[in-house]
Design an enzyme around this catalytic site. Structure first.
Site, PDB file in Angstrom:
ATOM      1  N   ASP A  68       0.858  -1.186   0.000  1.00 24.73           N
ATOM      2  CA  ASP A  68       0.000   0.000   0.000  1.00 24.73           C
ATOM      3  C   ASP A  68       0.897   1.240   0.000  1.00 24.73           C
ATOM      4  O   ASP A  68       2.116   1.124   0.153  1.00 24.73           O
ATOM      5  CB  ASP A  68      -0.937   0.010   1.224  1.00 24.73           C
ATOM      6  CG  ASP A  68      -0.202  -0.323   2.510  1.00 24.73           C
ATOM      7  OD1 ASP A  68       0.935   0.173   2.681  1.00 24.73           O
ATOM      8  OD2 ASP A  68      -0.745  -1.060   3.339  1.00 24.73           O
ATOM      9  N   ASP A  70       1.685   5.219   1.303  1.00 26.60           N
ATOM     10  CA  ASP A  70       1.454   6.294   2.254  1.00 26.60           C
ATOM     11  C   ASP A  70       2.143   7.545   1.750  1.00 26.60           C
ATOM     12  O   ASP A  70       3.267   7.487   1.253  1.00 26.60           O
ATOM     13  CB  ASP A  70       2.021   5.920   3.624  1.00 26.60           C
ATOM     14  CG  ASP A  70       1.295   4.725   4.209  1.00 26.60           C
ATOM     15  OD1 ASP A  70       0.114   4.879   4.544  1.00 26.60           O
ATOM     16  OD2 ASP A  70       1.902   3.640   4.288  1.00 26.60           O
ATOM     17  N   ASP A 151       8.314   4.478  13.114  1.00 26.10           N
ATOM     18  CA  ASP A 151       8.804   3.405  13.984  1.00 26.10           C
ATOM     19  C   ASP A 151      10.255   3.019  13.671  1.00 26.10           C
ATOM     20  O   ASP A 151      11.160   3.255  14.454  1.00 26.10           O
ATOM     21  CB  ASP A 151       7.862   2.197  13.985  1.00 26.10           C
ATOM     22  CG  ASP A 151       7.412   1.755  12.599  1.00 26.10           C
ATOM     23  OD1 ASP A 151       7.928   2.299  11.607  1.00 26.10           O
ATOM     24  OD2 ASP A 151       6.562   0.858  12.504  1.00 26.10           O
TER      25      ASP A 151
HETATM   26  P1  ATP Z   1       3.620  -2.735   4.929  1.00 23.02           P
HETATM   27  O1  ATP Z   1       4.577  -3.041   3.847  1.00 23.02           O
HETATM   28  O2  ATP Z   1       3.169  -3.943   5.615  1.00 23.02           O
HETATM   29  O3  ATP Z   1       2.512  -1.822   4.519  1.00 23.02           O
HETATM   30  P2  ATP Z   1       4.477  -0.456   6.392  1.00 23.02           P
HETATM   31  O4  ATP Z   1       5.765  -0.166   7.103  1.00 23.02           O
HETATM   32  O5  ATP Z   1       4.164   0.386   5.212  1.00 23.02           O
HETATM   33  O6  ATP Z   1       4.486  -1.985   6.034  1.00 23.02           O
HETATM   34  P3  ATP Z   1       2.010   0.520   7.404  1.00 23.02           P
HETATM   35  O7  ATP Z   1       1.141  -0.030   8.482  1.00 23.02           O
HETATM   36  O8  ATP Z   1       1.486   0.630   6.037  1.00 23.02           O
HETATM   37  O9  ATP Z   1       3.323  -0.363   7.438  1.00 23.02           O
HETATM   38  O10 ATP Z   1       2.500   1.932   7.935  1.00 23.02           O
HETATM   39  C1  ATP Z   1       3.043   2.929   7.077  1.00 23.02           C
HETATM   40  C2  ATP Z   1       4.135   3.715   7.780  1.00 23.02           C
HETATM   41  O11 ATP Z   1       3.599   4.420   8.895  1.00 23.02           O
HETATM   42  C3  ATP Z   1       5.266   2.885   8.361  1.00 23.02           C
HETATM   43  O12 ATP Z   1       6.220   2.565   7.400  1.00 23.02           O
HETATM   44  C4  ATP Z   1       5.808   3.789   9.437  1.00 23.02           C
HETATM   45  O13 ATP Z   1       6.624   4.806   8.901  1.00 23.02           O
HETATM   46  C5  ATP Z   1       4.544   4.444   9.963  1.00 23.02           C
HETATM   47  N1  ATP Z   1       3.965   3.678  11.090  1.00 23.02           N
HETATM   48  C6  ATP Z   1       3.023   2.703  11.027  1.00 23.02           C
HETATM   49  N2  ATP Z   1       2.716   2.236  12.238  1.00 23.02           N
HETATM   50  C7  ATP Z   1       3.474   2.934  13.117  1.00 23.02           C
HETATM   51  C8  ATP Z   1       3.611   2.932  14.538  1.00 23.02           C
HETATM   52  N3  ATP Z   1       2.902   2.095  15.289  1.00 23.02           N
HETATM   53  N4  ATP Z   1       4.484   3.804  15.077  1.00 23.02           N
HETATM   54  C9  ATP Z   1       5.197   4.658  14.318  1.00 23.02           C
HETATM   55  N5  ATP Z   1       5.120   4.703  12.996  1.00 23.02           N
HETATM   56  C10 ATP Z   1       4.274   3.864  12.388  1.00 23.02           C
HETATM   57 MG    MG Z   2       2.385   0.344   4.095  1.00 20.43          MG
END
Ligand code: ATP
Ligand code: MG
Length: 461
Positions: A68, A70, A151
């Protein structure tokens, strides 16, 4: 791109932010989903900063396809809403804008700030519990502050639509090159702010095959209990990301290694060291088959996984009842779900399916061709059969039964009847009573916690 060359290609030497120019990386607009590109340009044309951030940048730099997208911007939520026709503001803990193009939703967030605030500092846009847990945080800031609130360092890389460069404020590029997961800031504080980060660490280590930095891993053993305060619905969301995206078995290994699994499923007695081989083997078989289905592009459901996760607790319940009694298995299932959803909320539409998968298991032991035919036509036959196959993979006594049902699905009519008539009556009747509580998983003498169950039928007054 050659990830090892990132450090050398990045401008700025040891100073942060490092700037990885367009020529030094392989993120092109063609590799980004059209919806995300439109959102980036929509913000840009309205005069705001627009960056792709998070897992999408990380995965693109690693050569993968993001799950996805962001987007981070200096536009405030109301400004974001003003820039797009199809935009919804959601969330209380953090306000997020969802911009929709067709089927795709792009998450857009305003740069977050407030790093300088300690847990005791008051701010009208932020709420922190005494233990450090952040309840609400809508303090806006600069891109650099935003990076520090994320994170892991590898999740805090920004790809700008303005100059197509990748910006790194926290050392994420070098950690990416070393395939290392490192929490930004003081790990214990960051886990206390949001204990779900412990699950994210397990998930990303599994998904990316990265190693955890020592300081990032070390506090997890001490702080795992903080997960107990997380709302069950949020844990279910995380669980889906852990187990339904193609790296389920690796996620499970990480959760066991970090001793987090027991906080998600406290009723399942898998001891990482001594082990209850049956429960562990069944769960593993379920996760492996889920991973294989994801790899083949087949649909997967949490209902099936929960059938495996909670099979052992179900057997514990069954040890104290007559599973042949009308409705007894249903009552046992109720008790198992009641306890499990205190931790991880399984929505009803899934738990109903889990329950059906369980309730069909004793019926596989039948020797009546008529009953067997009815079972074959049951809408949940396929899932229940797949579950029987898993059980047979870990319980030799069920191998014959699973084979019979495999054949039953393709055999001609007369062959079908013969198949079931051949089942020895004694075996069938024994299995009907014993199947649920069979094998090595026979309940342990001691039960962590035992409730008194109400009788199925209330005595008449
Ligand atoms: P995926 O590939 O599974 O989507 P992701 O790292 O993109 O992994 P997401 O849940 O889509 O995970 O979150 C997008 C971004 O938001 C993360 O990469 C991180 O920068 C931030 N983020 C998400 N959850 C947290 C959290 N609990 N604390 C701090 N930052 C977070
Ligand atoms: Mg993501």
């Amino acid at each position: 791109m050659d990830i090892d060359s990132i450090n050398h290609a990045a401008d700025g030497g040891e100073r942060l932010p490092l700037l990885l120019h367009r020529a030094a990386h392989t993120i092109s607009r063609k590799r980004i989903s059209p919806a995300a590109v439109r959102v980036l340009y929509g913000l840009h044309e309205a005069g705001w900063q627009a960056h792709l951030v998070g897992g999408a940048v990380r995965d693109l730099l690693l050569g993968g396809a993001p799950k996805d997208y962001d987007v981070a911007t200096d536009a405030h939520p109301e400004d974001i809403r003003g820039a797009f026709r199809s935009c919804r503001l959601i969330g209380r803990r953090f306000v997020i804008a969802h911009v929709r193009y067709g089927q795709e939703i792009i998450e857009v967030t305003t740069f977050r700030g407030g790093n300088e605030l300690s847990a005791e500092d008051e701010h009208p846009d932020r709420e922190v519990e005494a233990e450090g847990l952040i309840l609400r945080d809508n303090v806006f800031g600069t891109i650099e502050e935003d990076a520090r609130r994320r994170d892991f360092t590898v999740n805090a890389l920004y790809y700008s639509i303005d100059d197509f460069a990748v910006r790194d404020y926290v050392g994420g590029l070098s950690d990416l090159a070393e395939r290392k997961l490192r929490l930004i800031g003081d790990p214990e504080t960051r886990y206390r702010e949001d204990p779900v980060r412990m699950l994210r660490a397990a998930r990303l280590a599994a998904k990316l095959g990265f190693t955890m930095d020592r300081a990032t891993e070390e506090p997890i053993g001490r702080l795992a209990g903080l997960l107990d305060a997380i709302p069950p619905a949020r844990l279910f969301d995380e669980l889906q990301k852990l187990f339904l995206l193609g790296h389920a078995e690796k996620s499970y290994d990480q959760l066991l290694r970090l001793r987090l699994f027991e906080h998600l499923f406290p009723g399942v007695s898998i001891d990482a060291d001594s082990g209850r081989p049956y429960a562990d083997a069944l769960i593993r078989a379920a996760l492996r088959s889920t991973d294989a289905r994801v790899a083949e592009g087949k649909p997967v459901t949490p209902a099936f996984l929960f059938a495996a996760f909670l099979w052992e607790p179900l057997q514990m319940e069954c040890a104290h009842i007559d599973v042949n009694a009308e409705g007894a298995l249903g009552l046992a299932a109720d008790a198992v779900f009641r306890e499990a959803v205190e931790r991880v909320a399984l929505p009803k539409r899934f738990s109903l399916v889990t329950r059906e998968i369980w309730e069909l298991q004793p019926r596989f032991a039948t020797h009546s061709p008529g009953r067997a035919k009815r079972l074959l036509r049951h809408p949940r036959f396929r899932a229940a059969f797949d579950f029987l196959v898993l059980r047979a993979a870990v319980d030799p006594e069920l191998v014959e039964q699973a084979k019979r049902w495999e054949m039953a699905q393709t055999v001609a009519d007369d062959g079908f009847d013969a198949l079931f008539r051949a089942v020895p009556q004694t075996a069938a009747s024994r299995a009907v009573g014993a199947v649920v509580c069979d094998g090595e998983a026979r309940p342990a003498a001691k039960r962590r916690r035992r409730r008194r169950r109400k009788p199925a039928i209330a005595p008449s007054e």
